[in-house]
Design a protein around this motif. Structure first.
Motif: not given
Length: 499
Positions: A210-216, A325-330, A239-246, A349-355
């Protein structure tokens, strides 16, 4: 500017609705005082640009809600209802809307430059990009007041890489802003379940993402929290294997809870405008410019539900899928700290990433900043206890617009890898925004340049100047960046994460 100056009617701009929105999102005043101000705003704010149009008041009867869940059990049935909904939209709104030069930028005027039916396919509707032998299935979930168009670019790329992609239209979206007046977040969550089940059937035995944007993104988390629960009903969910949260809506201001009071007051005689946080001209073919108070309430309730369940998950509960997780710092919409404290620190621990995409440190002179996001990134870089990978996309140094990605591994004291992106900040851009991340610079609606030969409305980089308070279009709309100069890097990270 690409909004076609000759078609815009000059009018004094009333800020009552934006003042009310800011009050709801930022105030710390006691509730009785806020309610009193809201009432005064509604009674005194009778400005021309707040006139309610049919798309603010008409309610489409064919819209899906969770109450229909017993009758609508498959995606095919949902799409059949969606087709009836758009036929109702045509008969109720388009058939009776005026046409001509004065409506050249009106979304609900048939044949106008903003008419989404002039662009094929109509990306306001659910779309499926299939492969005969898919590598995996990917569900795309857009944000509140948006449409499936938000993640279209990623969807097309994923289809070309062998995935079957489903871009869902959430209930209340893609039609009229009035669709947000009585929407419940549970309506959207019910459709997410239909979407995942459909993908599991289209890609049997394959991985699901699943790729979810904002409320998604919050809806994606709601799904995996339900799927990993111990109840038999929820355990039946694929089941869902991985998520991308924008730009994920993980935490919004607690003051957003006041939206429910504004909505309730709107039911009183003379206070109908309190049902809206913003009433704006509708010229965006794929996103509502007007924003219902109830929509803010539903985002708050959804994020609160997700945060509560994350905070109270049993120690022996099955782990949630790994997340990028991909996000603008502002981000004027959702909280950076909430993404870390309410989500990433609650995961194994040691699986996820924040960009994190930083501000342009050359263009955004510190003396001009209202609030420098530096403390957030400093906290992330200095914290040796962070259990996830952090990547900061920022200027290579303070004297250049060239950009690099600095990656810090879990529990590390500093960054361990630097990737020079061979890209630079555009000279006129000082930061990304909540709405910019999923759109490439080449986007035909929100990108950097109008496509050659296009006669459709273009809402990308603007070049219109004049006195404030003259146009219906709010200044913050013209200022906000709507595409991602570093989309190529975002796309590469998404593909890497899924593949």
């Amino acid at each position: 500017m690409h909004l076609d100056q000759s078609a815009i009617k000059p009018i004094l701009l009333c800020d009552a609705n934006r003042y009310k929105r800011n009050l709801l999102l930022k105030t710390r005043a006691p509730v009785p005082i806020v309610i009193a101000i809201l009432c005064m705003t509604a009674l005194l704010g009778g400005c021309d640009n707040t006139e309610l149009k049919p798309w603010h008041t008409e309610i489409l009867e064919k819209e899906y809600s969770a109450d229909r869940a017993d009758d609508i059990t498959t995606l095919a049935e949902y799409l059949q209802l969606e087709a009836a909904l758009f036929a109702e939209l045509e008969q109720t709104i388009y058939a009776s809307s005026a046409t001509g030069p004065a409506e050249a930028l009106e979304r609900y005027s048939r044949g106008s430059r903003a008419d989404p039916q002039q662009r094929q396919p109509n990306w306001n509707r659910t779309f499926e990009l299939a492969n005969k032998a898919p590598e995996a299935g990917v569900l795309l979930l857009h944000g509140m007041s948006d449409s499936p168009y938000s993640l279209r670019a990623l969807g097309e790329t994923l289809q070309n890489r062998g995935y079957t992609v489903l871009g869902l239209r959430m209930p209340g979206h893609g039609t009229l802003p009035s669709g947000l007046l009585d929407l419940q977040w549970q309506d959207m969550a019910a459709v997410v379940k239909l979407g995942v089940k459909h993908l599991a059937q289209q890609a049997p035995g394959k991985r699901l993402y699943i790729i979810g944007y904002s409320t998604g993104a919050a809806l994606a988390l709601d799904y995996v929290l339900n799927q990993s629960s111990s109840t038999a009903q929820q355990a039946a969910l694929p089941p869902v294997e991985r998520l991308v949260l924008i730009s994920p809506a993980i935490g919004v201001s607690p003051a957003a809870a006041l939206a429910k009071w504004s909505r309730r007051l709107s039911q009183l005689p003379g206070l109908d405008r309190l049902a809206w946080l913003d009433i704006e001209p509708e010229f965006d073919p794929y996103k509502y410019n007007s924003f219902a108070t109830n929509a803010g309430e539903q985002v708050y309730e959804l994020t609160r539900s997700v945060a509560h369940r994350l905070a109270n998950r049993p120690a022996d509960a099955p782990p949630l899928p790994p997340m990028l997780v991909l996000k603008s710092t502002v981000d004027a919409t959702v909280s950076n700290n909430a993404v870390v404290d309410r989500l990433l620190l609650k995961l194994p621990p040691e699986r996820d990433e924040l960009v994190v995409f930083d501000i342009n440190r050359v263009a955004a002179n510190s003396s001009l900043l209202i609030k420098d996001p530096g403390p957030f990134t400093t906290r992330m870089i200095a914290d040796q206890q962070l259990p996830f990978t952090l990547t900061l996309v920022t200027n290579s140094d303070t004297n250049t617009r060239e950009v690099a990605a600095y990656t810090k591994l879990p529990y590390a004291a500093g960054h361990s890898h630097t990737e020079h992106l061979k890209q630079a900040w555009p000279a006129s851009v000082f930061s990304l925004s909540h709405v910019a991340l999923p759109f490439p610079p080449s986007d035909a609606l929100y990108g950097r340049q109008r496509p050659a030969g296009s006669t459709q409305i273009f809402l990308g980089e603007q070049a219109m100047q004049g006195e404030r308070g003259v146009l219906k279009i709010p200044g913050d709309f013209l200022l906000r960046l709507r595409h991602n100069p570093f989309y190529r890097y975002l796309q590469a990270r998404v593909l890497q994460w899924l593949e």
